[in-house]
Design a protein around this motif. Structure first.
Motif, mmCIF file in Angstrom:
data_model
loop_
_atom_site.group_PDB
_atom_site.id
_atom_site.type_symbol
_atom_site.label_atom_id
_atom_site.label_comp_id
_atom_site.label_asym_id
_atom_site.label_seq_id
_atom_site.Cartn_x
_atom_site.Cartn_y
_atom_site.Cartn_z
ATOM 1 N N LYS A 109 13.998 -13.497 17.523
ATOM 2 C CA LYS A 109 14.186 -14.235 18.770
ATOM 3 C C LYS A 109 15.361 -15.195 18.661
ATOM 4 C CE LYS A 109 11.710 -17.064 22.128
ATOM 5 N NZ LYS A 109 10.438 -17.754 22.446
ATOM 6 N N VAL A 110 15.450 -15.897 17.524
ATOM 7 C CA VAL A 110 16.577 -16.813 17.321
ATOM 8 C C VAL A 110 17.898 -16.044 17.329
ATOM 9 C CG1 VAL A 110 17.659 -18.359 15.653
ATOM 10 C CG2 VAL A 110 15.199 -18.516 16.082
ATOM 11 N N HIS A 111 17.899 -14.872 16.689
ATOM 12 C CA HIS A 111 19.119 -14.053 16.663
ATOM 13 C C HIS A 111 19.491 -13.598 18.071
ATOM 14 C CE1 HIS A 111 22.124 -11.336 15.094
ATOM 15 N NE2 HIS A 111 21.571 -10.333 15.747
ATOM 16 N N GLU A 112 18.493 -13.185 18.857
ATOM 17 C CA GLU A 112 18.761 -12.756 20.227
ATOM 18 C C GLU A 112 19.302 -13.919 21.063
ATOM 19 O OE1 GLU A 112 15.195 -11.105 21.714
ATOM 20 O OE2 GLU A 112 15.303 -9.266 20.526
ATOM 21 N N ASP A 113 18.709 -15.120 20.878
ATOM 22 C CA ASP A 113 19.187 -16.283 21.624
ATOM 23 C C ASP A 113 20.635 -16.598 21.269
ATOM 24 O OD1 ASP A 113 16.726 -16.473 22.800
ATOM 25 O OD2 ASP A 113 15.969 -18.005 21.436
ATOM 26 N N ASP A 114 20.955 -16.510 19.990
ATOM 27 C CA ASP A 114 22.337 -16.776 19.570
ATOM 28 C C ASP A 114 23.294 -15.759 20.186
ATOM 29 O OD1 ASP A 114 21.444 -18.891 18.080
ATOM 30 O OD2 ASP A 114 21.357 -17.778 16.199
ATOM 31 N N CYS A 115 22.897 -14.492 20.183
ATOM 32 C CA CYS A 115 23.737 -13.450 20.779
ATOM 33 C C CYS A 115 23.910 -13.671 22.276
ATOM 34 C CB CYS A 115 23.134 -12.071 20.514
ATOM 35 S SG CYS A 115 23.175 -11.572 18.782
ATOM 36 N N THR A 116 22.812 -14.066 22.936
ATOM 37 C CA THR A 116 22.880 -14.323 24.381
ATOM 38 C C THR A 116 23.833 -15.471 24.689
ATOM 39 O OG1 THR A 116 20.600 -13.542 24.639
ATOM 40 C CG2 THR A 116 21.522 -14.884 26.426
ATOM 41 N N ASP A 117 23.758 -16.534 23.900
ATOM 42 C CA ASP A 117 24.658 -17.674 24.111
ATOM 43 C C ASP A 117 26.116 -17.255 23.937
ATOM 44 O OD1 ASP A 117 22.485 -19.276 24.579
ATOM 45 O OD2 ASP A 117 22.369 -20.019 22.526
ATOM 46 N N LEU A 118 26.375 -16.446 22.930
ATOM 47 C CA LEU A 118 27.748 -15.985 22.711
ATOM 48 C C LEU A 118 28.236 -15.129 23.874
ATOM 49 C CD1 LEU A 118 27.601 -15.065 18.912
ATOM 50 C CD2 LEU A 118 28.773 -17.009 19.949
ATOM 51 N N MET A 119 27.358 -14.271 24.399
ATOM 52 C CA MET A 119 27.733 -13.421 25.520
ATOM 53 C C MET A 119 28.002 -14.255 26.771
ATOM 54 S SD MET A 119 25.048 -10.294 24.874
ATOM 55 C CE MET A 119 25.539 -9.354 26.307
ATOM 56 N N ILE A 120 27.178 -15.285 26.997
ATOM 57 C CA ILE A 120 27.370 -16.152 28.160
ATOM 58 C C ILE A 120 28.698 -16.893 28.060
ATOM 59 C CG2 ILE A 120 26.504 -18.225 29.311
ATOM 60 C CD1 ILE A 120 23.679 -17.236 28.708
ATOM 61 N N GLN A 121 29.000 -17.415 26.869
ATOM 62 C CA GLN A 121 30.275 -18.104 26.677
ATOM 63 C C GLN A 121 31.453 -17.163 26.893
ATOM 64 O OE1 GLN A 121 30.147 -19.913 22.824
ATOM 65 N NE2 GLN A 121 28.464 -21.293 23.334
ATOM 66 N N ARG A 122 31.335 -15.943 26.387
ATOM 67 C CA ARG A 122 32.396 -14.951 26.579
ATOM 68 C C ARG A 122 32.567 -14.613 28.062
ATOM 69 N NH1 ARG A 122 37.214 -12.987 25.447
ATOM 70 N NH2 ARG A 122 37.377 -10.742 25.778
ATOM 71 N N ALA A 123 31.451 -14.488 28.785
ATOM 72 C CA ALA A 123 31.519 -14.184 30.220
ATOM 73 C C ALA A 123 32.209 -15.310 30.982
ATOM 74 C CB ALA A 123 30.110 -13.952 30.761
ATOM 75 N N ARG A 124 31.902 -16.545 30.646
ATOM 76 C CA ARG A 124 32.548 -17.674 31.321
ATOM 77 C C ARG A 124 34.055 -17.685 31.071
ATOM 78 N NH1 ARG A 124 28.168 -22.481 29.909
ATOM 79 N NH2 ARG A 124 26.497 -21.740 31.297
ATOM 80 N N HIS A 125 34.430 -17.367 29.844
ATOM 81 C CA HIS A 125 35.867 -17.320 29.527
ATOM 82 C C HIS A 125 36.563 -16.241 30.351
ATOM 83 C CE1 HIS A 125 39.500 -17.749 27.184
ATOM 84 N NE2 HIS A 125 39.477 -16.463 26.875
ATOM 85 N N LEU A 126 35.936 -15.083 30.487
ATOM 86 C CA LEU A 126 36.515 -14.005 31.288
ATOM 87 C C LEU A 126 36.590 -14.404 32.758
ATOM 88 C CD1 LEU A 126 34.675 -10.977 29.656
ATOM 89 C CD2 LEU A 126 37.126 -11.442 29.532
ATOM 90 N N ALA A 127 35.565 -15.107 33.256
ATOM 91 C CA ALA A 127 35.571 -15.539 34.656
ATOM 92 C C ALA A 127 36.714 -16.519 34.916
ATOM 93 C CB ALA A 127 34.234 -16.177 35.004
ATOM 94 N N GLU A 128 36.968 -17.402 33.963
ATOM 95 C CA GLU A 128 38.097 -18.323 34.116
ATOM 96 C C GLU A 128 39.417 -17.566 34.171
ATOM 97 O OE1 GLU A 128 37.777 -21.020 30.895
ATOM 98 O OE2 GLU A 128 36.007 -22.054 31.681
ATOM 99 N N GLN A 129 39.550 -16.538 33.346
ATOM 100 C CA GLN A 129 40.759 -15.717 33.402
ATOM 101 C C GLN A 129 40.858 -14.994 34.747
ATOM 102 O OE1 GLN A 129 40.576 -13.123 30.004
ATOM 103 N NE2 GLN A 129 41.247 -14.698 28.569
ATOM 104 N N GLY A 130 39.706 -14.551 35.269
ATOM 105 C CA GLY A 130 39.714 -13.893 36.574
ATOM 106 C C GLY A 130 40.176 -14.828 37.677
ATOM 107 N N ILE A 131 39.744 -16.083 37.636
ATOM 108 C CA ILE A 131 40.180 -17.059 38.643
ATOM 109 C C ILE A 131 41.683 -17.280 38.556
ATOM 110 C CG2 ILE A 131 39.980 -19.480 39.331
ATOM 111 C CD1 ILE A 131 37.044 -19.336 38.438
ATOM 112 N N ASN A 132 42.192 -17.335 37.327
ATOM 113 C CA ASN A 132 43.647 -17.487 37.166
ATOM 114 C C ASN A 132 44.392 -16.283 37.749
ATOM 115 O OD1 ASN A 132 43.303 -19.949 35.837
ATOM 116 N ND2 ASN A 132 43.193 -18.980 33.825
ATOM 117 N N SER A 133 43.839 -15.088 37.578
ATOM 118 C CA SER A 133 44.467 -13.890 38.142
ATOM 119 C C SER A 133 44.448 -13.925 39.663
ATOM 120 C CB SER A 133 43.748 -12.632 37.631
ATOM 121 O OG SER A 133 43.877 -12.505 36.227
ATOM 122 N N VAL A 134 43.359 -14.448 40.242
ATOM 123 C CA VAL A 134 43.298 -14.583 41.703
ATOM 124 C C VAL A 134 44.370 -15.549 42.184
ATOM 125 C CG1 VAL A 134 41.896 -15.441 43.621
ATOM 126 C CG2 VAL A 134 40.861 -14.004 41.870
#
Length: 322
Positions: free
Chosen positions: A111-136
């Motif tokens: 469970k701890v490993h899954e939570d860590d992976c989820t947090d990393l994925m969320i952070q990565r998604a936010r970074h991509l969304a910021e890049q998407g806003i810059n592209s817009v």
């Protein structure tokens, strides 16, 4: 009493005193011997008790060792089919507890490993969304769609990513896709005003003006100060009347007078206006045919009305963009 008798008496006394001293010394020696014997007796008794204690402890250890050996090596034949079958259905209690504890620890670690992976994925998604806003902001809507799509793959529960991608589809005039993303954003967050605004824009792009008007009205319920929603509602109402045959100017005028599309359609004057518009359309077709025939023989100019200094470029665009 004569001198000899006194001397004899004195000698007797000395002898008696000497005997008493000897007796006292003998008694003291006897008492010391008694004390010595008592100490030795106590030491011997303590040694015997210690020896017995060691013997008892040794017996306990031997008994415990014997029991453990009996548990590990049963007296029956373990190679027999009956014993093997019975042993397969028996699990020691201590082993069960250890297995349960091990399983619980393993589940917690996973469970701890899954939570860590989820947090990393969320952070990565936010970074991509910021890049998407810059592209817009740079006007690269196709690239922005790719970035928002990857962010959605990593974190499909964030409603904002769907809303942003719907906005990009709207700018590229891909209205059906914009509508799908807008609906998903509303499902994930029913209280997000921008989700309904994105839906209204997509519906308007699909020429579903009445539904778009309802979506923009929902925006105002959630955000009363959204001026963009008010403008969109007016636009949708005008487009609805124009779809029924009214001109843009007529639509503005009738809406100002009657307030809503249903009220305009029920007004008696609406039927007369539509009849006049139909006549004008027929006349316009005849004039257009005449002008086409005339253009084969000579050039001609088209009169569009009086042009004055008060007419602005914006007014001309509003008149002729439809």
């Amino acid at each position: 009493m004569d001198f000899e008798s006194a001397e004899a008496i004195h000698g007797c006394r000395n002898e008696i005193m000497h005997k008493k001293d000897l007796n006292l010394q003998e008694e003291e020696m006897n008492s010391d011997d008694d004390l010595l014997e008592d100490g030795q007796s106590r030491q011997k008794a303590e040694k015997r008790r210690a020896k017995k204690k060691r013997q008892r402890e040794r017996k306990k250890l031997e008994k415990k060792k014997h029991l453990e050996e009996n548990e590990q090596e049963p007296e029956w034949d373990v190679n027999s089919a009956f014993v093997a079958n019975a042993a397969s259905h028996i699990r020691p209690k201590s082993r069960n507890k250890l297995d349960k504890k091990h399983s619980a620890n393993k589940e917690n670690e996973e469970k701890v490993h899954e939570d860590d992976c989820t947090d990393l994925m969320i952070q990565r998604a936010r970074h991509l969304a910021e890049q998407g806003i810059n592209s817009v902001n740079d006007g690269n809507y196709t690239k922005a769609i790719e970035l928002f799509s990857e962010a959605i793959r990593l974190d499909p529960k964030d409603y904002r990513y769907f809303g942003n991608r719907s906005y990009c589809y709207d700018l590229l005039e891909l209205y059906p896709k914009a509508l799908v993303d807008a609906d998903v954003s509303i499902q994930l967050s029913a209280d997000w005003p921008k989700g309904y605004f994105r839906k209204g824009r997509a519906l308007k792009g699909c020429n579903r003006y009445a539904e778009a008007e309802d979506a923009f009205k929902m925006v105002l319920k959630l955000d009363e100060e959204c001026e963009e929603a008010l403008i969109e509602i007016d636009t949708c109402q005008v487009l609805q009347l124009m779809a029924h045959g009214f001109t843009q100017g007529q639509s503005f005028h009738l809406l100002e007078e009657y307030g809503s599309v249903p009220a305009v359609m029920e007004a008696p004057i609406s039927a007369k206006v539509l009849q006049e518009n139909m006549k004008l359309d027929e006349t316009g077709e005849e004039e257009l045919l005449f002008l086409n025939e005339l253009s084969e023989t000579q050039s001609c100019s088209l009169w569009v009305g009086n042009i004055t200094d008060q007419v602005t470029e914006k007014q001309l665009w509003d008149l002729f963009k439809w």
